[in-house]
Design an enzyme around this catalytic site. Structure first.
Site, mmCIF file in Angstrom:
data_model
loop_
_atom_site.group_PDB
_atom_site.id
_atom_site.type_symbol
_atom_site.label_atom_id
_atom_site.label_comp_id
_atom_site.label_asym_id
_atom_site.label_seq_id
_atom_site.Cartn_x
_atom_site.Cartn_y
_atom_site.Cartn_z
ATOM 1 N N ASP A 182 66.353 23.439 52.159
ATOM 2 C CA ASP A 182 66.773 24.621 51.390
ATOM 3 C C ASP A 182 65.533 25.307 50.823
ATOM 4 O OD1 ASP A 182 68.602 26.435 50.186
ATOM 5 O OD2 ASP A 182 68.206 25.484 48.264
ATOM 6 N N TYR A 228 64.249 32.894 48.768
ATOM 7 C CA TYR A 228 64.112 33.460 50.110
ATOM 8 C C TYR A 228 64.978 34.716 50.264
ATOM 9 C CZ TYR A 228 62.036 29.160 52.233
ATOM 10 O OH TYR A 228 61.242 28.104 52.592
ATOM 11 N N GLY A 229 66.013 34.795 49.450
ATOM 12 C CA GLY A 229 67.048 35.814 49.640
ATOM 13 C C GLY A 229 66.599 37.249 49.467
ATOM 14 N N CYS A 233 70.377 26.226 53.481
ATOM 15 C CA CYS A 233 70.131 27.573 52.969
ATOM 16 C C CYS A 233 70.815 28.603 53.875
ATOM 17 C CB CYS A 233 68.629 27.815 52.932
ATOM 18 S SG CYS A 233 68.174 29.431 52.307
ATOM 19 N N ASN A 234 71.682 29.407 53.277
ATOM 20 C CA ASN A 234 72.383 30.438 54.059
ATOM 21 C C ASN A 234 71.414 31.477 54.603
ATOM 22 O OD1 ASN A 234 75.644 30.466 53.598
ATOM 23 N ND2 ASN A 234 74.535 29.345 52.029
ATOM 24 N N CYS A 248 75.969 31.200 49.794
ATOM 25 C CA CYS A 248 74.673 30.907 49.167
ATOM 26 C C CYS A 248 74.803 29.525 48.545
ATOM 27 C CB CYS A 248 74.381 31.958 48.094
ATOM 28 S SG CYS A 248 72.959 31.542 47.073
ATOM 29 N N THR A 249 73.750 28.746 48.681
ATOM 30 C CA THR A 249 73.781 27.359 48.193
ATOM 31 C C THR A 249 74.189 27.223 46.728
ATOM 32 O OG1 THR A 249 71.432 27.714 47.827
ATOM 33 C CG2 THR A 249 72.057 26.376 49.741
HETATM 34 N N1 DGL Z 1 69.236 28.986 49.188
HETATM 35 C C1 DGL Z 1 69.467 30.392 49.228
HETATM 36 C C2 DGL Z 1 70.688 30.689 50.102
HETATM 37 O O1 DGL Z 1 71.552 29.867 50.298
HETATM 38 C C3 DGL Z 1 69.643 30.969 47.842
HETATM 39 C C4 DGL Z 1 68.384 31.016 47.001
HETATM 40 C C5 DGL Z 1 67.289 31.890 47.614
HETATM 41 O O2 DGL Z 1 67.388 33.136 47.554
HETATM 42 O O3 DGL Z 1 66.344 31.306 48.130
HETATM 43 O O4 DGL Z 1 70.780 31.778 50.633
#
Ligand code: DGL
Length: 248
Positions: A7, A39-40, A70-71, A180-181
């Site tokens: 993630d 990352y989003g 991670c989505n 999203c996680t």
């Molecule tokens: N882990 C990210 C997701 O599931 C959420 C947090 C991020 O923006 O990194 O998209």
């Protein structure tokens, strides 16, 4: 059975929680890219670059599977990761789409997809759901939920206001994809907000459902060995893991 869970930060622990509940793996290696989260809000090339670095890191562990919790990474980098990985790589978007398809009978069910800016921009969920024949889709980038969850705000007035801000024009959906996680941690508050029998699609449960369909897990592992790695401050990650996973 050794799995690597990846993630961008701590949020993927919500997926680990589901893996633990179903006792699928003997060993879980978790990697959170805590130095570079979120990352989003990053662009596709950056997300792919980080994801490929993680595949290289995981090569140290002779894994049987990699699960991309991670989505955002699942939406952008799965194909590239699969090209260089030495084991199968599974992402939560594919699994979430299938879980949604399995739990909704009507193709005109109103599905609300929530995720980071990048995930929503990729349209990965929309494409997958449209491919299954679903026609009534709304998608919303709800990135403010990420820092709220990081602050352990799972209910209360700030979250309520954020719901109003994002959902003032939304009709109560038949299903919400928690894309999203971090969002499973506010699922109770979301259900209460919409006050309907909205189905919530949770990435962790979806990936378990997917793996259980694809493979026969002959043995279950009650107390898997767990190792946590982070690109910054691994002790903080371990502390949060202790807290989040304690009821597993
Ligand atoms: N882990 C990210 C997701 O599931 C959420 C947090 C991020 O923006 O990194 O998209």
């Amino acid at each position: 059975m050794k799995v690597g869970v990846y993630d961008s930060g701590i949020g993927g622990l919500s997926v680990v929680k589901s893996l633990l509940a179903h006792q699928l793996f003997q060993e879980i290696i978790y990697y959170g890219d805590t130095a570079r989260v979120p990352y989003g809000i990053k662009d596709k090339n950056t997300i792919i670059r980080y994801a490929l670095e993680t595949v290289e890191f995981f090569k140290n562990f002779e894994l049987d599977f990699i699960i991309v919790a991670c989505n955002t990474v699942s939406a952008y980098a799965l194909a590239e990761m699969r090209e260089i990985a030495t084991c199968p790589v599974y992402g939560v978007v594919e699994a979430g789409v299938l879980a949604c398809g399995n739990s909704l009978k009507k193709k005109d069910s109103n599905i609300l997809i929530l995720g980071t800016k990048a995930t929503i921009h990729s349209k990965a969920y929309e494409h997958g759901l449209a491919h299954l024949g679903f026609t009534n889709l709304q998608a919303k980038a709800t990135g403010l939920f990420v820092p709220l969850v990081e602050e352990e705000i799972y209910s209360g007035p700030i979250l309520e206001e954020t719901f109003k801000y994002y959902f003032k024009d939304s009709t109560p959906p038949d299903a919400i994809i928690l894309g999203c996680t971090h969002f499973p941690l506010i699922s109770d508050a979301l259900s209460q907000y919409f006050k309907t029998s909205t189905k919530l699609i949770h990435s962790g449960d979806a990936i378990v459902e997917y793996l259980e369909k694809e493979f026969t897990f002959k043995k279950r592992f009650k107390n898997p060995q767990m190792k946590f790695f982070a690109s910054e401050n691994p002790d903080a990650l371990k502390l949060i893991a202790k807290k989040w996973l304690k009821e597993s």
